[in-house]
Write an enzyme that holds these catalytic residues in place. Structure first.
Site, PDB file in Angstrom:
ATOM      1  CG  HIS A  74      -0.309   0.524   2.387  1.00 60.71           C
ATOM      2  ND1 HIS A  74      -0.390  -0.743   3.365  1.00 60.71           N
ATOM      3  CD2 HIS A  74      -0.173   1.254   3.008  1.00 60.71           C
ATOM      4  CE1 HIS A  74       0.486  -0.565   4.443  1.00 60.71           C
ATOM      5  NE2 HIS A  74       0.672   1.025   4.194  1.00 60.71           N
ATOM      6  CG  ASP A 107      -0.209  -3.567   2.548  1.00 62.25           C
ATOM      7  OD1 ASP A 107       0.634  -3.752   1.396  1.00 62.25           O
ATOM      8  OD2 ASP A 107      -0.576  -3.878   3.776  1.00 62.25           O
ATOM      9  CB  SER A 177       3.120   1.462   6.203  1.00 56.90           C
ATOM     10  OG  SER A 177       1.833   1.502   6.848  1.00 56.90           O
TER      11      SER A 177
END
Length: 234
Positions: A74, A107, A177
């Site tokens: 992402h 992810d 992230s």
């Protein structure tokens, strides 16, 4: 005996000179936990990068001397085929190619730095999976680029989905992230992916993709078995 006499004379001299012994604060030795955290940060931080894109930034880490980089899908989904990495020194910018994404909604994404002949600092995947109660350390760039190289600590709170995902209490925020979750040896036990309570502040419910999924993804991606597009849900 001489040491005791010297100490007594020194104390008497300080007292008679008007220097209160109340101000003689003993040096506080670092705890084993603090020493371990210092070592983990020093070992891993040089390999952690900030990833810039046209939709913001995220974190990542270098896993091989020739420049392969792990991050979340992402973070680089919808970005150009070449993204910009900011190295841990906060000054050096380097382009990196997008190699591939995780399949079936995983992810993760793999990048490759465009610098032939240069060797990069790395952080290694842990040989064993995390256990509940283990110390956990996170490095990344939360909330703003000015916070690059932020280091936080916590514990592994739970293992989810058969150990594929790690729940932990090391504070992370948007921008973390793709950064590494580390063990006491400075090895990667997971890839930080998200957390709950971000609208009101981190509440210690954070998630990372476990090292076993990471290890298999790297093998697949380097063999050309990754997805050319992100398979995560929006």
């Amino acid at each position: 005996m001489k040491t005791k006499i010297f100490a007594s004379l020194l104390l008497a001299t300080l007292t008679c000179s008007g220097f209160s012994t109340a101000y003689l604060i003993p040096a506080v030795a670092k705890t084993p936990a603090a020493t371990t955290a210092n070592r983990v940060y020093a070992k891993a931080n040089p390999a952690v990068v900030m990833i810039r894109g046209n939709k913001g930034w995220g974190s990542g880490f270098i896993i091989s001397p020739d420049g392969y980089v792990i991050t979340n899908a992402h973070v680089v989904k919808g970005q150009p085929a070449v993204v910009t990495l900011l190295m841990a020194d906060g000054k050096t910018e380097i382009p990196a190619d997008l190699v591939g994404f995780g399949k079936d909604g995983l992810d993760l994404a793999l990048l490759k730095i465009n610098r032939r002949g240069r060797k990069f600092p790395t952080v290694a995947p842990a040989k064993t999976a995390a256990r509940v109660g283990d110390n956990a350390y996170a490095i990344g760039t939360p909330l703003d680029e000015a916070f690059q190289n932020t280091f936080t600590t916590g514990i592994v709170s739970a293992l989810r989905d058969g150990g594929k995902y790690i729940q932990h209490s090391a504070p992370i925020n948007p921008g973390n992230s793709g950064g590494p979750l580390l063990n006491d040896s400075g090895e990667v036990i997971g890839v930080n992916t998200g957390g709950f309570g971000r609208a009101t502040g981190n509440v210690g419910l954070n998630y990372a993709i476990g090292v076993n999924l990471l290890r298999q993804f790297v093998i697949d991606a380097r063999q050309g078995k990754s997805s050319p597009v992100a398979t995560i849900r929006d």
